[in-house]
Design an enzyme around this catalytic site. Structure first.
Site, PDB file in Angstrom:
ATOM      1  N   LYS A   1       0.823  -1.213   0.000  1.00  0.00           N
ATOM      2  CA  LYS A   1       0.000   0.000   0.000  1.00  0.00           C
ATOM      3  C   LYS A   1       0.853   1.257   0.000  1.00  0.00           C
ATOM      4  O   LYS A   1       0.484   2.256  -0.617  1.00  0.00           O
ATOM      5  CB  LYS A   1      -0.935   0.022   1.215  1.00  0.00           C
ATOM      6  CG  LYS A   1      -2.094  -0.959   1.110  1.00  0.00           C
ATOM      7  CD  LYS A   1      -3.140  -0.645   2.175  1.00  0.00           C
ATOM      8  CE  LYS A   1      -4.254  -1.685   2.156  1.00  0.00           C
ATOM      9  NZ  LYS A   1      -5.194  -1.492   3.274  1.00  0.00           N
TER      10      LYS A   1
ATOM     11  N   LYS B   1      -5.519 -11.370  -6.533  1.00  0.00           N
ATOM     12  CA  LYS B   1      -6.764 -11.442  -5.765  1.00  0.00           C
ATOM     13  C   LYS B   1      -7.754 -10.383  -6.240  1.00  0.00           C
ATOM     14  O   LYS B   1      -7.348  -9.290  -6.677  1.00  0.00           O
ATOM     15  CB  LYS B   1      -6.488 -11.294  -4.263  1.00  0.00           C
ATOM     16  CG  LYS B   1      -6.166  -9.886  -3.827  1.00  0.00           C
ATOM     17  CD  LYS B   1      -6.190  -9.718  -2.302  1.00  0.00           C
ATOM     18  CE  LYS B   1      -5.748  -8.294  -1.971  1.00  0.00           C
ATOM     19  NZ  LYS B   1      -5.664  -7.983  -0.565  1.00  0.00           N
TER      20      LYS B   1
ATOM     21  N   LYS C   1     -10.722  -4.179  -4.459  1.00  0.00           N
ATOM     22  CA  LYS C   1     -11.282  -2.901  -4.899  1.00  0.00           C
ATOM     23  C   LYS C   1     -10.182  -1.947  -5.326  1.00  0.00           C
ATOM     24  O   LYS C   1     -10.440  -0.956  -5.989  1.00  0.00           O
ATOM     25  CB  LYS C   1     -12.144  -2.284  -3.792  1.00  0.00           C
ATOM     26  CG  LYS C   1     -11.396  -2.061  -2.506  1.00  0.00           C
ATOM     27  CD  LYS C   1     -12.326  -1.796  -1.335  1.00  0.00           C
ATOM     28  CE  LYS C   1     -11.557  -1.861  -0.027  1.00  0.00           C
ATOM     29  NZ  LYS C   1     -11.887  -2.988   0.817  1.00  0.00           N
TER      30      LYS C   1
HETATM   31  P1  TYM Z   1     -10.822  -5.994   4.211  1.00  0.00           P
HETATM   32  O1  TYM Z   1     -11.835  -4.979   4.594  1.00  0.00           O
HETATM   33  O2  TYM Z   1      -9.837  -5.642   3.149  1.00  0.00           O
HETATM   34  O3  TYM Z   1     -11.526  -7.328   3.743  1.00  0.00           O
HETATM   35  C1  TYM Z   1     -12.543  -7.972   4.500  1.00  0.00           C
HETATM   36  C2  TYM Z   1     -12.360  -9.479   4.426  1.00  0.00           C
HETATM   37  O4  TYM Z   1     -12.429  -9.944   3.069  1.00  0.00           O
HETATM   38  C3  TYM Z   1     -11.322 -10.790   2.795  1.00  0.00           C
HETATM   39  N1  TYM Z   1     -10.976 -10.677   1.358  1.00  0.00           N
HETATM   40  C4  TYM Z   1     -10.883 -11.716   0.519  1.00  0.00           C
HETATM   41  N2  TYM Z   1     -11.053 -13.040   0.690  1.00  0.00           N
HETATM   42  C5  TYM Z   1     -10.903 -13.842  -0.377  1.00  0.00           C
HETATM   43  N3  TYM Z   1     -10.596 -13.383  -1.633  1.00  0.00           N
HETATM   44  C6  TYM Z   1     -10.408 -12.066  -1.868  1.00  0.00           C
HETATM   45  N4  TYM Z   1     -10.127 -11.634  -3.097  1.00  0.00           N
HETATM   46  C7  TYM Z   1     -10.554 -11.166  -0.762  1.00  0.00           C
HETATM   47  N5  TYM Z   1     -10.445  -9.817  -0.633  1.00  0.00           N
HETATM   48  C8  TYM Z   1     -10.705  -9.534   0.673  1.00  0.00           C
HETATM   49  C9  TYM Z   1     -10.220 -10.261   3.695  1.00  0.00           C
HETATM   50  O5  TYM Z   1      -9.218 -11.241   3.903  1.00  0.00           O
HETATM   51  C10 TYM Z   1     -10.995  -9.929   4.955  1.00  0.00           C
HETATM   52  O6  TYM Z   1     -11.158 -11.082   5.752  1.00  0.00           O
HETATM   53  N6  TYM Z   1      -7.486  -5.536   7.925  1.00  0.00           N
HETATM   54  C11 TYM Z   1      -8.793  -6.079   7.565  1.00  0.00           C
HETATM   55  C12 TYM Z   1      -9.922  -5.545   8.431  1.00  0.00           C
HETATM   56  C13 TYM Z   1      -9.741  -5.732   9.889  1.00  0.00           C
HETATM   57  C14 TYM Z   1      -9.847  -6.936  10.624  1.00  0.00           C
HETATM   58  C15 TYM Z   1      -9.609  -6.597  11.978  1.00  0.00           C
HETATM   59  C16 TYM Z   1     -10.106  -8.261  10.262  1.00  0.00           C
HETATM   60  C17 TYM Z   1      -9.469  -4.744  10.796  1.00  0.00           C
HETATM   61  N7  TYM Z   1      -9.390  -5.274  12.032  1.00  0.00           N
HETATM   62  C18 TYM Z   1      -9.631  -7.572  12.988  1.00  0.00           C
HETATM   63  C19 TYM Z   1     -10.123  -9.212  11.273  1.00  0.00           C
HETATM   64  C20 TYM Z   1      -9.897  -8.880  12.605  1.00  0.00           C
HETATM   65  C21 TYM Z   1      -9.095  -5.720   6.134  1.00  0.00           C
HETATM   66  O7  TYM Z   1      -8.608  -4.734   5.625  1.00  0.00           O
HETATM   67  O8  TYM Z   1     -10.039  -6.497   5.516  1.00  0.00           O
END
Ligand code: TYM
Length: 333
Positions: free
Chosen positions: A113, A196, A199
């Protein structure tokens, strides 16, 4: 009590298919498998990159509506917004003081990022992002965290910090496990089926948003990159685009990839695409309707969040008290 917890960022108008298949579907199922479930919207993580304030507020509420529409149930789960729980930020400070600078610098998501904006202009918040995520989890004594593959390294850091605190100050935190479902842990971009679905991809041609018009998504599926072969088999290496469509269709139709492949004997890629688009449309059409309905009653959504914040704060405040005490902070009177 055994607890499950996870979060999803409010950084777009709609969750995408990778979010749903990689994570959110598990959230719904796990509500019944654990004593308590905590699901939240990490708005503090969202501002590690610039956000428009009004858009962020709107997306936070839309995210909550989407969780409910998907089947996260406020009667069985505690649903909240991260910034409503100040104890998470307070715990983050303590954990930051236990994290090595080099250790934080090795996080691949930060490297990716920050490379996009240029290292120099990346925020310090983006750098400490994984430590805030560790606090999200450790504040609640959570056993499992259902996430996609891209979160694995952040969960490893969380475990390391929990163990480090415990060995330095005595047993305090539950050491949490990532719960990553192999087949769905990584849903791929339709145009670039070895990357993957995300967005933040350069083009959104390979991204399926749950709340988009299903006709628009059908078009994207019809133009998905496959390969020059013609037989429909599941081969991640040789035919990643076909494997991705098979995975998506199997998940949304509750069938196995093997069943689908058997049915496609002698058929062509076009059939696979048409069927996948249909299954997607059947899934998202009612979902879109429910999200609209939920957003018509904002007071009801806010009431769910107020209740969630009360319950979540009680747990996080308890953890923070213990942590402050072990750290050696003088108790206020
Ligand atoms: P975020 O908001 O980017 O994504 C939410 C969840 O979706 C999963 N994900 C995917 N899984 C499979 N294939 C894909 N192409 C794909 N794109 C996204 C992500 O792995 C995630 O589970 N840092 C985290 C948010 C967060 C969090 C936490 C998660 C903040 N605090 C505490 C768990 C526990 C994030 O940016 O996810």
């Amino acid at each position: 009590v055994r607890r499950v917890l996870s979060g999803i960022q409010p950084t777009s108008d709609s969750f995408h298919l990778g979010n749903y298949l990689g994570a959110l579907r598990q959230w719904v199922a796990l509500q019944d498998d654990f004593d308590e479930a905590y699901y939240f919207i990490p708005d503090m993580h969202a501002i590690t990159v610039p956000q428009d304030p009004e858009v962020l507020r709107e997306r936070t509420l839309r995210s909550v509506a989407q969780l409910l529409a998907i089947g996260v149930d406020p009667a069985r789960s505690t649903i909240y917004v991260q910034s409503h729980i100040p104890e998470i930020a307070q715990l983050t400070w303590v954990l930051q003081c236990l994290t090595g600078f080099g250790e934080a610098g090795r996080m691949t998501q930060f490297k990716d990022k920050s490379a996009r904006s240029g290292q120099e202009s990346a925020s310090v918040g983006l750098f400490t992002y994984p430590i805030l995520q560790a606090a999200d989890i450790l504040a609640f004594d959570v056993h499992e965290v259902p996430v996609g593959e891209d979160q694995r390294q952040h969960l490893e850091l969380t475990r390391d910090l929990a163990q480090r605190f415990n060995s330095r100050y005595g047993e305090t935190f539950v050491v949490p496990k990532a719960r990553i479902v192999g087949e769905y842990a990584k849903i791929y971009d339709l145009q670039n089926p070895t990357a993957k679905m995300s967005k933040s991809a350069e083009s959104d041609a390979g991204l399926i948003n749950l709340l988009d018009d299903p006709k628009k998504s059908a078009k994207k599926i019809r133009s998905a990159v496959t390969d020059s072969g013609s037989t429909i088999v599941f081969d991640r290496e040789q035919q990643p685009g076909v494997a991705n469509l098979l995975t998506i269709q199997a998940a949304l139709s509750d069938r196995t990839v093997d069943e689908l492949v058997a049915g496609y004997e002698g058929k062509q890629y076009g059939h696979l695409k048409v069927d996948t688009a249909q299954v997607l449309s059947d899934f998202v059409t009612p979902l879109r309707g429910r999200v609209d309905e939920l957003l018509d009653d904002r007071a009801a959504l806010e009431a769910i969040l107020a209740d969630g914040a009360d319950r979540a704060r009680a747990v996080a405040a308890d953890t923070l008290r213990k942590v402050y005490d072990k750290t050696g902070f003088l108790a206020p009177r």
